[in-house]
Design an enzyme around this catalytic site. Structure first.
Site, PDB file in Angstrom:
ATOM      1  N   ARG A 174       1.120  39.324   1.630  1.00  9.34           N
ATOM      2  CA  ARG A 174       0.798  39.225   0.207  1.00  9.34           C
ATOM      3  C   ARG A 174       1.864  39.914  -0.639  1.00  9.34           C
ATOM      4  NH1 ARG A 174      -3.754  43.107   1.807  1.00  9.34           N
ATOM      5  NH2 ARG A 174      -4.953  41.250   2.309  1.00  9.34           N
ATOM      6  N   GLU A 299      -4.330  53.123  22.896  1.00 11.65           N
ATOM      7  CA  GLU A 299      -4.771  51.814  23.384  1.00 11.65           C
ATOM      8  C   GLU A 299      -3.615  51.123  24.119  1.00 11.65           C
ATOM      9  OE1 GLU A 299      -6.262  47.997  20.992  1.00 11.65           O
ATOM     10  OE2 GLU A 299      -7.531  49.770  20.692  1.00 11.65           O
ATOM     11  N   ASP A 349     -14.477  37.579  15.186  1.00 14.80           N
ATOM     12  CA  ASP A 349     -14.798  38.790  14.453  1.00 14.80           C
ATOM     13  C   ASP A 349     -16.313  38.977  14.497  1.00 14.80           C
ATOM     14  OD1 ASP A 349     -12.203  39.531  13.683  1.00 14.80           O
ATOM     15  OD2 ASP A 349     -12.233  38.109  12.016  1.00 14.80           O
TER      16      ASP A 349
END
Length: 367
Positions: A174, A299, A349
């Site tokens: 954006r 992670e 999701d």
């Protein structure tokens, strides 16, 4: 006898169990793990809710889903604004005007667009054929080299030019000074963690943990008129058409006794190839914690093998063909409902999982 045996106490199983119980159906929910919640399970440690299977930020544009989850939990105002660390250089994510300014010193959207266009033209990519080409087409070579290439290749265990282009299309780009990763209207974390939310969904439902469906399949199937299955679809059919592939994750957590704030953000991505982990999660920031100590988790993506926890489906042509064969078998079942990310071999999701479970309930019970 039960009306439904629900295999898996994650989001899909919990929502379906709640909807069935609400309609007077008797459900038995089983899970091979020691806890409910599936991968959204949160564990209270040192007064901090730990996201045991990686960061989970709830977000949706669907007011119906947002209102639905508020039956079971109050949500805070957490906004996902991760940071990228490339060899000690820090950049805002998702890619926005802050990122472009940090990288190139540009100030206006027009300057940023021209910089990206210049790099895109220099790369000479007409029609992106892989993730690398797609990324360069979207954000240019500088951002690709620093913030995408290393992270992506660690995440997927494959060269970026060997990955399909659609993977990168999820990333927001954006031209505003906006560090909010998601464009969704609603976003937050359940106050007190996800486990409490799932427990509310499962109130009045019989739950048995440490139960491996495949160890006692015939006996368990005999307990109910129908099965709701949320596990791996290839395992359900004994891998007759082949094994579906995934990427897995390994988590290394540490409690820092004398540190109240380790990194100043819930999620910091490490985008260089040399750092072995992809990100560090500092859990207290999900709920604006002020504890005197903190818990962090590194992670590490790993190659999946049978027996490991499957996280990300590898939706390439080979695996998609195998899945379609299993889907054809599943479509013929009259007493089994397949749902969730493993049973449908898809990356979902949380709001999408809930929507799918509600759709299955409406189909099963009517409006």
């Amino acid at each position: 006898m039960y009306d439904y045996l629900i295999v898996g106490a994650g989001l899909y199983g919990a929502v379906f169990a709640h909807e069935a119980t609400k309609r007077g159906k008797r459900c038995l929910v089983i899970d091979r793990r020691a806890h409910i919640g599936g991968n959204v399970y949160t564990e209270l440690r040192e007064g901090i809710n730990i996201h045991a299977y990686g960061a989970h930020i709830f977000h949706t544009n669907d007011k119906t889903i947002w209102d639905y989850v508020h039956q079971f939990a109050e949500f805070n105002r957490y906004t996902n604004s991760p940071i990228a660390n490339y060899k000690g250089e820090l950049y805002n994510l998702p890619f926005n005007m802050n990122t472009f300014h940090q990288l190139w010193g540009v100030v206006t959207p027009e300057e940023a667009r021209l910089k990206i266009e210049e790099q895109r033209n220099a790369a000479g990519i007409a029609e992106p054929q892989n993730l690398e080409e797609q990324a360069i087409s979207l954000v240019g070579t500088d951002i690709y080299e620093k913030l995408i290439k290393g992270y992506t290749e660690k995440q997927w265990g494959r060269p970026a030019n060997a990955l399909p282009p659609f993977i990168i299309k999820r990333l927001p780009v954006r031209f505003t000074y906006d560090n909010n990763y998601f464009n969704d209207r609603y976003q937050g974390i359940p106050i007190g963690g996800y486990t409490g939310m799932i427990a509310k969904m499962l109130e009045g439902v019989e739950v048995r943990l440490h139960v491996d469906y495949f160890s006692n399949r015939a006996e368990l199937d005999a307990l109910a008129a129908k099965v709701v299955y949320t596990g791996m679809i290839d395992q359900y059919y004994d891998y007759r058409h082949g094994v579906l592939e995934y990427r897995s994750l390994r988590f290394e957590s540490r409690t820092l006794e004398h540190t109240s704030n380790y990194q100043g953000n819930a999620v910091v991505n490490y985008t260089d190839a040399e750092t072995p982990f992809t990100r560090i999660i500092e859990h207290k920031h999900f709920e604006f914690g002020t504890q005197e100590k903190t818990v962090i988790t590194e992670e590490y993506p790993t190659e999946w093998k049978p027996g490991d926890e499957p996280y990300y489906p590898i939706n390439d042509d080979k695996n998609s063909l195998i899945y379609r064969k299993y889907k054809a078998l599943a479509d013929q079942e009259s007493n089994v409902i397949f749902g969730g990310r493993l049973a449908t071999y898809a990356y979902y999701d949380m709001h999408q999982v809930i929507a799918a479970a509600l759709h299955a309930a409406r189909k099963e019970f009517g409006a």
